[in-house]
Motif scaffolding. Structure first.
Motif: not given
Length: 110
Positions: A16-22, A24-30
């Motif tokens: 779950r923590h990794l998914c949240q982290h991913l 956030r990074h995906l949102f930053d990339l988008i």
């Protein structure tokens, strides 16, 4: 069994923590991808603005130089024209005086 459940819960929490982290990074990339065309456009606008400012500066400098280059000979032409006008007026006045004198002499002669 309890140990396995504990490990599974821990793994699930880590996932779950990794998914949240991913996310956030995906949102930053988008977000970065969506803003990329704006940034490129902004850079293009800034470049064009600099080019226009430089062209305007060159134009102003050219006009100032041309104004100076034209003013010098024009002042000379104006000066010569004024001298010629004054000479013409002097000649005209002298001619009028001589005509007046000639007329007086003619009227005074018997």
């Amino acid at each position: 069994m309890q140990l396995v459940l504990q490990r599974n819960r821990h793994l699930l929490a880590c996932i779950r923590h990794l998914c949240q982290h991913l996310r956030r990074h995906l949102f930053d990339l988008i977000f970065a991808h969506d803003n990329l065309p704006r940034e490129v456009s902004l850079r293009k606008i800034q470049d064009k603005s600099r080019q226009l400012a430089e062209a305007s500066q060159h134009k102003s400098q050219f006009l100032a130089n041309m104004s100076h280059e034209l003013r010098t000979p024009l002042n000379a032409i104006i000066g010569v024209t004024e001298m010629l006008r004054e000479d013409a007026e002097s000649l005209n006045q002298a001619s009028n005086r001589s005509t007046a004198c000639s007329a007086q002499v003619a009227t005074c002669s018997p």
